[in-house]
Write a protein that holds these residues in place. Structure first.
Motif, PDB file in Angstrom:
ATOM      1  N   ARG A  40     -28.641 -13.426 -52.032  1.00  0.00           N
ATOM      2  CA  ARG A  40     -28.020 -12.169 -52.435  1.00  0.00           C
ATOM      3  C   ARG A  40     -28.392 -11.036 -51.479  1.00  0.00           C
ATOM      4  O   ARG A  40     -29.488 -11.030 -50.902  1.00  0.00           O
ATOM      5  N   GLU A  66     -23.961 -13.329 -52.472  1.00  0.00           N
ATOM      6  CA  GLU A  66     -23.608 -12.441 -53.568  1.00  0.00           C
ATOM      7  C   GLU A  66     -24.089 -11.035 -53.228  1.00  0.00           C
ATOM      8  O   GLU A  66     -25.106 -10.864 -52.530  1.00  0.00           O
ATOM      9  N   GLU A 108     -25.206  -7.539 -55.082  1.00  0.00           N
ATOM     10  CA  GLU A 108     -25.572  -7.001 -56.392  1.00  0.00           C
ATOM     11  C   GLU A 108     -26.002  -5.545 -56.264  1.00  0.00           C
ATOM     12  O   GLU A 108     -26.757  -5.183 -55.348  1.00  0.00           O
TER      13      GLU A 108
END
Length: 330
Positions: A4, A104, A106
């Motif tokens: 992430r 990802e 975030e």
């Protein structure tokens, strides 16, 4: 597990390092933590024992590319800057769309504004306007020169409240708040007795606590009447230096509001006889004072009642000019 890119967002309006448990866990478990070395939040993270890879200012696209590339080895946390890192999130979005297996992304909220936090912005902006390099007009103002604006904004706030329009109220109360912040900032420059907004707020807090012992202490006051009676007792103790009941009523008050204050003060002091003597003269001023006394006895705010009548008169005047009927509630 997909790595992430975590953007840690915090508010600059509370002390650095006051982060949520989730934020601290994210920092501790990350493969790498990046941030600008001159940021207070970064300094707080480093002080807590977490290594932060320093990254100087640069183009958001370059930073985004490096963050996405580094995430191939594990979670990378970017400690958000106090300026909000303009353009960074968009640049990261562009980078991840280029990859067949993107990380990802975030957004991790590490801290939140507390109620009243935006008042700190008011203080900061007012200081910027008043300081060298700020606004020339603001810089030359004095307590005295600002008085007309304070009076005008108070009246406009009253008008907004009476309009019942929340947006109008919010705007005008903001303008009134500006006057308090402005006067307090000017006061910081007094050569011998300076004070600032914290002194103003601190004095207010002390007064509120002192005058509400039924909330902050063990005094009993279960009804609004009991609270008012207790409030007046406390005020009387605080104002023992007064030599007569109406001392301290501002002479700059409109005559109607001033008369209401006089009638109220003299009644509480048991000196209704002074009002009786004034009314007994029978001249026009005495008759007006008697009307104020009657309104007070009936629980009517004479100032508000007269304003309501004037609003109706204004609506009728406007309607007569346009030929439209006046609204019955105007």
């Amino acid at each position: 597990m997909t790595a992430r890119v975590v953007l840690l967002v915090t508010t600059p309006r509370i002390a650095p390092g006051l982060l949520t448990r989730e934020a601290w866990q994210g920092l501790e478990q990350a493969y790498a933590v990046w941030g600008r070395p001159d940021e207070p939040q970064v300094a707080a993270v480093v002080e807590a024992g977490i290594e932060v890879l320093p990254r100087e200012d640069g183009h958001p696209a370059d930073l985004a590319r490096d963050l996405v590339t580094a995430s191939a080895l594990g979670d990378v946390v970017w400690v958000g800057s106090s300026d909000g890192d303009p353009g960074l999130s968009d640049a990261i979005a562009v980078e991840v769309t280029r990859l067949p297996e993107p990380p990802e992304v975030e957004l991790l909220i590490g801290s939140f504004d507390v109620p009243g936090a935006r008042l700190l912005d008011v203080v900061a902006v007012m200081d910027r306007l008043r300081s060298p390099g700020g606004c020339p007009w603001d810089a030359k103002q004095t307590h005295e020169s600002l008085v007309p604006y304070l009076l005008e904004e108070a009246h406009e706030a009253i008008e907004a409240i009476e309009s019942g329009d929340p947006a109008h109220m919010q705007e005008e109360l903001g303008d009134l708040l500006l006057q308090i912040a402005f006067q307090s900032r000017v006061a910081e420059e007094h050569p011998t007795e300076p004070f600032g907004i914290d002194d103003v707020a601190g004095g207010l807090v002390d007064k509120l606590v002192r005058r509400h012992p039924h909330v902050f202490s063990d005094v009993e006051a279960d009804t609004a009447d009991a609270v008012e009676a207790n409030w007046e007792t406390i005020k009387a103790d605080e104002k023992q230096h007064r030599t007569h009941p109406v001392e301290g009523v501002p002479s700059s008050l409109p005559a109607l509001a001033r008369a209401e204050k006089y009638v109220s003060r003299l009644r509480r002091a048991g000196r209704d006889d002074l009002v009786d003597d004034a009314v007994a003269t029978g001249d026009l001023g005495a008759q007006l004072l008697d009307l104020v006394r009657r309104a007070r006895a009936e629980g009517v705010d004479a100032e508000a009642a007269l304003r309501e009548t004037l609003r109706g008169l204004e609506a009728a005047s406007a309607a007569s000019a346009t030929g439209a009927p006046a609204h019955p509630d105007a």
